[in-house]
Design a protein around this motif. Structure first.
Motif, short mmCIF file in Angstrom:
data_model
loop_
_atom_site.label_atom_id
_atom_site.label_comp_id
_atom_site.label_asym_id
_atom_site.label_seq_id
_atom_site.Cartn_x
_atom_site.Cartn_y
_atom_site.Cartn_z
N LEU A 62 -6.41 -8.71 -5.22
CA LEU A 62 -5.32 -9.68 -5.06
C LEU A 62 -4.01 -9.20 -5.68
N GLN A 63 -4.09 -8.36 -6.70
CA GLN A 63 -2.89 -7.94 -7.41
C GLN A 63 -2.39 -6.55 -7.04
N ALA A 64 -3.19 -5.77 -6.34
CA ALA A 64 -2.81 -4.39 -6.03
C ALA A 64 -1.62 -4.37 -5.07
N SER A 65 -0.68 -3.49 -5.34
CA SER A 65 0.46 -3.36 -4.45
C SER A 65 0.19 -2.36 -3.32
N ASP A 66 -0.83 -1.55 -3.48
CA ASP A 66 -1.22 -0.57 -2.46
C ASP A 66 -2.26 -1.21 -1.55
N PRO A 67 -1.96 -1.35 -0.26
CA PRO A 67 -2.92 -1.98 0.66
C PRO A 67 -4.27 -1.26 0.72
N SER A 68 -4.28 0.04 0.59
CA SER A 68 -5.55 0.78 0.62
C SER A 68 -6.40 0.44 -0.60
N LEU A 69 -5.78 0.38 -1.77
CA LEU A 69 -6.50 0.02 -2.99
C LEU A 69 -6.99 -1.42 -2.89
N SER A 70 -6.16 -2.29 -2.38
CA SER A 70 -6.54 -3.69 -2.23
C SER A 70 -7.74 -3.83 -1.31
N ALA A 71 -7.74 -3.13 -0.20
CA ALA A 71 -8.86 -3.20 0.75
C ALA A 71 -10.14 -2.63 0.14
N ALA A 72 -10.03 -1.51 -0.56
CA ALA A 72 -11.21 -0.90 -1.18
C ALA A 72 -11.80 -1.82 -2.25
N ALA A 73 -10.93 -2.38 -3.09
CA ALA A 73 -11.41 -3.28 -4.15
C ALA A 73 -12.05 -4.53 -3.55
#
Length: 93
Positions: A62-73
């Motif tokens: 929810l807090q990641a600014s990188d969409p790839s990191l957000s999707a992986a998390a």
């Protein structure tokens, strides 16, 4: 061979490294029961870890600014939550 995740390096119980890997597997209960690092863990330890791990990852998603990191998390968090939801009350590990 040693694999170090420098972004999340810390010292702690060895099961903290293997439980997240098991969460994405086809049968995490069987993996957990067979692994020497996890097979003797009380069910409450596994459940508590999965809940904490999922919470950490959902918050990161929810807090990641990188969409790839957000999707992986988010994907990893869902895997931990799914395993936690399927865990039997009489789990052996």
């Amino acid at each position: 061979m040693w694999i170090v995740d420098w972004a999340h390096a810390w010292v702690g119980p060895a099961y903290c490294d293997v439980l997240p890997l098991m969460a994405g597997g086809n049968d995490p209960e069987a993996l957990c029961a067979a692994n020497p690092l996890t097979r003797d863990l009380p069910p409450s330890v596994v459940d508590g870890f999965l809940a904490a791990h999922a919470g950490f990852l959902v918050r990161l998603a929810l807090q990641a600014s990188d969409p790839s990191l957000s999707a992986a998390a988010a994907s990893l968090g869902r895997a931990s939550l799914a395993w936690l939801a399927r865990r039997p009350y009489s789990a052996t590990c």
